[in-house]
Scaffold this motif. Sequence first.
Motif, PDB file in Angstrom:
ATOM      1  N   PRO A 136       0.804  -1.236   0.000  1.00 19.02           N
ATOM      2  CA  PRO A 136       0.000   0.000   0.000  1.00 19.02           C
ATOM      3  C   PRO A 136       0.832   1.279   0.000  1.00 19.02           C
ATOM      4  CG  PRO A 136      -0.007  -0.996   2.171  1.00 19.02           C
ATOM      5  CD  PRO A 136       0.710  -1.959   1.270  1.00 19.02           C
ATOM      6  N   TYR A 137       2.124   1.184   0.275  1.00 19.27           N
ATOM      7  CA  TYR A 137       2.965   2.394   0.339  1.00 19.27           C
ATOM      8  C   TYR A 137       3.638   2.679  -1.000  1.00 19.27           C
ATOM      9  CZ  TYR A 137       2.464   1.595   5.323  1.00 19.27           C
ATOM     10  OH  TYR A 137       1.948   1.400   6.572  1.00 19.27           O
ATOM     11  N   SER A 138       4.247   1.643  -1.600  1.00 15.20           N
ATOM     12  CA  SER A 138       5.120   1.919  -2.737  1.00 15.20           C
ATOM     13  C   SER A 138       4.601   1.374  -4.063  1.00 15.20           C
ATOM     14  CB  SER A 138       6.510   1.330  -2.464  1.00 15.20           C
ATOM     15  OG  SER A 138       6.404  -0.064  -2.294  1.00 15.20           O
ATOM     16  N   VAL A 139       3.554   0.579  -4.049  1.00 11.38           N
ATOM     17  CA  VAL A 139       3.090  -0.011  -5.309  1.00 11.38           C
ATOM     18  C   VAL A 139       1.616   0.313  -5.604  1.00 11.38           C
ATOM     19  CG1 VAL A 139       3.017  -2.096  -6.721  1.00 11.38           C
ATOM     20  CG2 VAL A 139       4.744  -1.905  -4.930  1.00 11.38           C
ATOM     21  N   PRO A 141      -0.443   2.668  -4.826  1.00  8.92           N
ATOM     22  CA  PRO A 141      -0.840   4.021  -5.257  1.00  8.92           C
ATOM     23  C   PRO A 141      -0.615   4.278  -6.755  1.00  8.92           C
ATOM     24  CG  PRO A 141       0.399   4.136  -3.207  1.00  8.92           C
ATOM     25  CD  PRO A 141       0.527   2.716  -3.715  1.00  8.92           C
ATOM     26  N   LEU A 142       0.150   3.385  -7.419  1.00 15.82           N
ATOM     27  CA  LEU A 142       0.385   3.539  -8.861  1.00 15.82           C
ATOM     28  C   LEU A 142      -0.666   2.782  -9.684  1.00 15.82           C
ATOM     29  CD1 LEU A 142       4.253   2.875  -8.784  1.00 15.82           C
ATOM     30  CD2 LEU A 142       3.116   5.111  -8.847  1.00 15.82           C
ATOM     31  N   TRP A 143      -1.473   1.939  -9.040  1.00 21.24           N
ATOM     32  CA  TRP A 143      -2.544   1.161  -9.672  1.00 21.24           C
ATOM     33  C   TRP A 143      -2.060   0.253 -10.814  1.00 21.24           C
ATOM     34  CZ3 TRP A 143      -7.367   0.900  -7.551  1.00 21.24           C
ATOM     35  CH2 TRP A 143      -7.712   1.908  -6.636  1.00 21.24           C
ATOM     36  N   LEU A 163       6.798  -7.612  -3.679  1.00 17.95           N
ATOM     37  CA  LEU A 163       6.795  -8.310  -4.963  1.00 17.95           C
ATOM     38  C   LEU A 163       8.192  -8.406  -5.561  1.00 17.95           C
ATOM     39  CD1 LEU A 163       4.743  -9.356  -7.164  1.00 17.95           C
ATOM     40  CD2 LEU A 163       4.913  -7.068  -8.152  1.00 17.95           C
ATOM     41  N   THR A 164       8.925  -7.287  -5.523  1.00 18.22           N
ATOM     42  CA  THR A 164      10.205  -7.227  -6.230  1.00 18.22           C
ATOM     43  C   THR A 164      11.340  -7.882  -5.439  1.00 18.22           C
ATOM     44  OG1 THR A 164      10.378  -4.997  -5.346  1.00 18.22           O
ATOM     45  CG2 THR A 164       9.659  -5.219  -7.623  1.00 18.22           C
ATOM     46  N   ARG A 224      -2.142   6.668   6.436  1.00 17.83           N
ATOM     47  CA  ARG A 224      -1.281   5.708   7.131  1.00 17.83           C
ATOM     48  C   ARG A 224      -0.095   6.416   7.762  1.00 17.83           C
ATOM     49  NH1 ARG A 224      -2.749   2.746   2.350  1.00 17.83           N
ATOM     50  NH2 ARG A 224      -3.854   0.841   2.903  1.00 17.83           N
ATOM     51  N   GLY A 262      -5.928   6.610 -12.091  1.00 20.17           N
ATOM     52  CA  GLY A 262      -4.967   6.562 -10.991  1.00 20.17           C
ATOM     53  C   GLY A 262      -3.568   6.153 -11.407  1.00 20.17           C
ATOM     54  N   PRO A 264       0.143   6.280 -13.403  1.00 19.90           N
ATOM     55  CA  PRO A 264       1.051   7.437 -13.441  1.00 19.90           C
ATOM     56  C   PRO A 264       0.911   8.320 -14.689  1.00 19.90           C
ATOM     57  CG  PRO A 264       2.235   5.467 -12.732  1.00 19.90           C
ATOM     58  CD  PRO A 264       0.875   5.012 -13.174  1.00 19.90           C
ATOM     59  N   PRO A 321      14.557  -4.423  -7.667  1.00 22.18           N
ATOM     60  CA  PRO A 321      13.981  -3.389  -8.527  1.00 22.18           C
ATOM     61  C   PRO A 321      12.733  -2.726  -7.944  1.00 22.18           C
ATOM     62  CG  PRO A 321      13.379  -5.558  -9.329  1.00 22.18           C
ATOM     63  CD  PRO A 321      14.190  -5.778  -8.083  1.00 22.18           C
ATOM     64  N   ILE A 368       5.070   7.687  -3.336  1.00 19.01           N
ATOM     65  CA  ILE A 368       5.705   7.052  -4.490  1.00 19.01           C
ATOM     66  C   ILE A 368       5.341   7.796  -5.780  1.00 19.01           C
ATOM     67  CG2 ILE A 368       3.875   5.327  -4.925  1.00 19.01           C
ATOM     68  CD1 ILE A 368       7.688   4.684  -5.085  1.00 19.01           C
ATOM     69  N   THR A 394      -3.604   7.913   0.860  1.00 23.02           N
ATOM     70  CA  THR A 394      -3.825   7.267  -0.438  1.00 23.02           C
ATOM     71  C   THR A 394      -5.327   7.178  -0.700  1.00 23.02           C
ATOM     72  OG1 THR A 394      -1.894   5.901   0.051  1.00 23.02           O
ATOM     73  CG2 THR A 394      -3.222   5.254  -1.845  1.00 23.02           C
TER      74      THR A 394
END
Lengths: 353, 324
Positions: free
Chosen positions: A130-133, A135-137, A245-246, B20, B87, B89, B107, B138, B172
């Motif tokens: 929910p923090y780094s992935v 929000p990019l959908w 995931l990564t 959060r 939503g 980028p 990555p 992000i 978010t």
Amino acid sequence: MAVPDVAVVGFAEAPNLRAADATTNGVEMLVPLFEQVLDELSMTRHDIGFWCSGSSDYLAGRAFSFIAAIDAIGAVPPINESHVEMDAAWALYEAWVKLRTGEVDTALVYGFGKSSAGDLRRTLALQLDPYSVAPLWPDSVTIAALQARLGLETGMWTEREMAEVSARSLRDGATNPLAQRGHATDADALLAEPTLADPLRAYDCAPITDGASVVVLAAADRARELRRDPAWITGMAHRTESGTLTARDLTRSSSTQDCSKAAGTDGVAVAELHAPFSHQDIVLRRALGLGDAVSVSPSGGALCGNPMFSAGLSRIGHAARHVLDGRAEKVLGHATSGPALQQNLVCVMEGGN
Amino acid sequence: MTGTSPPLSAPFDVGFDYTRTLGPVLGPFATALRDGRVLGIRGTDRRVHVPVVEFDPVTGDALDELVEVSDFGTVVTWTWQSRPSEGQPLDRSFAWAMIRLDGADTPLLHAVDTGSAEAMWTGMRVRIRWADERSGSITDIACFVPADSATASEPEAPAAASDAAPVTTVVTPIHLHLRHSASAQESDYLRALEQGRLLAQRCTECDKVYIPPRGACPTCGVPTTEPVELPDTGTVTTFCIVNVPFLGQRIAPPYVAAYILLDGADIAFLHLVLGCDAAHVRMGMRVRAVWKPREDWSTTMENIDHFAPTGEPDAADETYAHHL
């Protein structure tokens, strides 16, 4: 006190449809399934000791959506009931544990979901970090496509091997009257199709499916009363990999491999795999160490219908049928959950009393 | 019997802004993004993880050694998004890629703006295009671009004021769009309401009359099927006086929300009782529906504006005690 043996004794599945004429609470799909599976076993709902379901509020678009599904049971007088916000294969795991305690001797497990009510691929983005992935959908097909290319470019599999998985599934799907897809085809024909999310073509991806399924479990003597040939659960395990995931090797499935060791999958004749993307069928077969002699997903598998929250349970049900009908001695059903095979469950079933 | 028309359905949007708290690892990561920098974290096996993880993905050890990495990196795998959805980028077709930033071992998933899939390949060098306005998310990375496109038109990230407060939370917004379908039974009920009728159904196993009718009787587990037309009169079984103001309230408190058991029904529903002093509402009070003007009717219970006292003597306890 000896821990009782537990068996699958019944299975029923709703037609896999692109859009079912139903509400998101599953009642319309579940009522006929309960009737079908209980009639087949000459049981009534009052004979069920424990009820356990799998479904998702995100799919239904409302909080505590599984409560409405309980209407399909008829919960008066009060019943012994539980729910998991996962594929109902994990509800089956909970029911199996419950039966092993000896507290009850029958359980009915059900899963349901109406994926067509929303935008499934987008909804599934919400299972990512929910923090780094999230929000990019990035949608579920995107994640699978990134995984597929990793395998293609590191020589783990080829586009032809992926197309062969899809062709096999589509041919098998044609023999399953409840499947959403299925027709005669071959890898050459499928490779001529355009890409949907490079390198994935449409046939590499499970369709969006509305559906539901039900499995009945029974313990020891009760199982023998209900069925001449119960499908005894001789091994069951589930494992989870990192939520990052990564940080995972996406070309392998270490969690499935661990499940396979714990559940004892050597010698299975049939393996029903929950592989929503063609390359994942290859990853899973390798993790499970399945040889060429094993019949893989003869129901057509998830590529011919992937009703969220019941497709994994259905794999266990389809595998069990081979034992219930006396067509195989040892089989396995597999279920997956989370992005790119993050969580996996393996259920091994055998015949013989 | 249920009608032959297809069930009613309508668009249904659900949304929530998830707020959060970030903590000692994700907080500095977010703060750095706001300041136009990327931090990784060193794992138990010395690998540098980007994005940061709070716990080692293999051993589960708590991690705390933050490491700054480059905003240049290499594409590890990619796919093409031909029609972007809400939503994401970029609002034009773009690549999704896993990008190993220089100095990192794992990555990062993000978008690459190349214009066409032909311009994408595994191993290509890319760099971050920072968002003009950044908040510690992000999405402060607008996307990646090919590294060789870095020209004067790709400004360096403007340095944030060094005294800017650390980022400690992230918001978010999550919005999903569904199509909600009523059941066949609910659809019959709603269509009858549009004609000013109250259509219940009886369960053929337990004989209970449900309004609204149901896809499954909660006692028997079978669909209700036998239609029963009910009058618009009933009895207050229980009630509360609303004194608390809340967002979206349409009536000034105090007012009464009550369970109304229509004559002939076996289940009560919630509605308003107006038309008398709130202090005079009581259990057993007889009420009748006050309908909105006919031209305002549609497929909704809101066609009944409220219930009002009929002035009849109160119903005897035993007529509704079973339904409390």
